[in-house]
Design an enzyme around this catalytic site. Structure first.
Site: not given
Ligand code: URA
Length: 427
Positions: A163, A170, A185, A189
């Protein structure tokens, strides 16, 4: 089976479903550097355009979790609670929220991110506090958590490294706004971090990645499903992001406003959302009787903030950085401010230097936009509406382009109905 990036990209480009094996391979190979950034950019764009089904999203999330380590907070004496926002403009809520929830008895391990697109990042904001460090080892993180009750830091390199790479990619390839990529994403986490409960703040409106309630509901339901499947008690609030939260968008500007909230003041929308999320987090953590409004009023949340900032090398009493230059935008007419567009303000703050154009760019601590009025207020021609802050005045022109159409002032007496801060709850 032998795999290659081009066939995975082509499969998604042609609206196919990616197999479990393709997903596992591409995430692992990208993390190891075998799949190049330009190939992952093409795949991310194909996913943004053609989507993913539930199985693909669940597998993609699992592969991102498996790209790194998993943390374990089960030895802590307090229940853990965490929140994550999908990103908005002026969304500084984590700053007052984490110490507030800790002051009410939960442990808050808040792994946060940097700015993404036109939205600000919690770590960029906190880094405007002199000395404050975002990067902590796992041992340091546990020690701050044990000592202060809350910690806000960057996810370590070991946590969902897939990520980490993809998020930065991204941000600079126009591939942020894809429900499968946002859901995986965030949830990779949070699941890898090992929190017991999670409250999601899913933003809706022009300044959010989800522009419609229908998309926000889909994102929220996808994330709640992923969390529940992995044993994390997960709740989502859909909250308004048509207009910026509070009166500031920009790193140090938002820290200042967060401190006002912790001191018992601050803008009412920021206070309302902070308290709503705090109540959800405390309930999810098994502390439904805690009183977060009292912890704001009696200074106990501020005490945790000061301990937390100090434990991470910051000086809570140091003056915050201020931009070298500012320019005021004045109201062109008298009347009622009926719209102040979150996206346009976010883009202006980003153009002033609060965000990044390339993933390696630094951000300016003092840059951003200060709002002098919010929708619903009566405005007099010539009064200050916005102040733009930057260290680099050649940015004013480009930022001003973004604010020219950011607001509507309608004739005096025009009726105005404010949107509620919390729109829906999904559990
Ligand atoms: N927060 C994140 O951690 N990832 C995303 O893709 C968008 C907001």
């Amino acid at each position: 089976m032998a795999m290659d990036a081009i066939s995975v990209i082509r499969a998604k480009r042609d609206r196919g479903e990616l197999s479990d094996a393709q997903i596992d391979w591409v995430i692992d190979a990208y993390t190891r550097g075998e799949v190049a950034d330009e190939q992952m950019s093409a795949l991310a764009m194909a996913i943004l355009l053609n989507g993913m089904n539930r199985r693909e999203i669940a597998r993609w999330t699992a592969a991102m979790i498996a790209s790194g380590e998993r943390m374990d907070f089960s030895a802590l004496s307090r229940p853990t609670a965490d929140k994550h926002s999908t990103g908005g403009v002026g969304d500084k809520i984590t700053l007052p929220l984490a110490p507030l929830v800790a002051a009410c008895g939960a442990a808050v391990p808040q792994l946060s991110g940097r700015g993404l697109g036109h939205t600000g990042g919690t770590l960029d904001k906190l880094e405007s506090i002199p000395g404050w460090r975002a990067s902590l080892s796992n041992d340091e993180m546990l020690s701050v958590l044990n000592g202060a009750g809350a910690v806000i830091c960057a996810a370590g390199d070991g946590l969902a490294p897939a990520d980490k790479k993809l998020y930065a990619l991204r941000d600079v390839t126009g591939t942020v706004e894809a429900i499968p990529l946002i859901a995986s994403s965030i949830m990779s986490k949070k699941i890898a971090e090992g929190t017991g409960s999670l409250v999601l703040d899913v933003k809706v409106g022009s300044g959010a990645f989800m522009k419609t309630l229908a998309d926000a509901r889909e994102l929220a339901a996808t994330m709640v499903g992923l969390g529940t499947d992995h044993g994390v008690r997960t709740v989502a609030l859909l909250t308004d992001m048509a207009t910026p939260l509070g009166l500031t968008a920009g790193n140090a500007l938002e820290v200042r406003e967060s401190i006002e909230v912790l001191a018992g003041g601050g803008p009412s929308d920021v206070v309302e959302l902070t308290l709503a999320l705090a109540r959800e987090m405390l309930t999810a953590a098994g502390l439904p009787d805690a009183d977060p409004a009292k912890a704001l009023a009696d200074g106990s949340a501020m005490d945790v903030w000061r301990r937390m900032i100090t434990a991470q090398g910051g000086d809570p009493d140091a003056p915050l950085p201020v931009a070298r230059e500012h320019q005021t935008v004045r109201a062109p007419a008298t009347g009622v401010l009926t719209r102040l567009d979150a996206y346009d303000i976010g883009v202006a703050a980003w153009r002033l230097g609060a965000g990044r154009a390339r993933k390696e760019d630094p951000v300016q601590a003092g840059a951003g936009v200060e709002l002098h009025a919010k929708p619903g207020e009566h405005i007099t021609q010539g009064q200050p509406l916005l102040t733009l802050h930057t260290d680099t005045p050649d940015r004013f022109g480009y930022a001003l382009e973004s604010v020219t159409n950011a607001y509507d002032i309608e004739s005096p007496g025009t009726a105005f109905e404010a949107s509620p801060v919390v729109l829906e709850r999904i559990a």
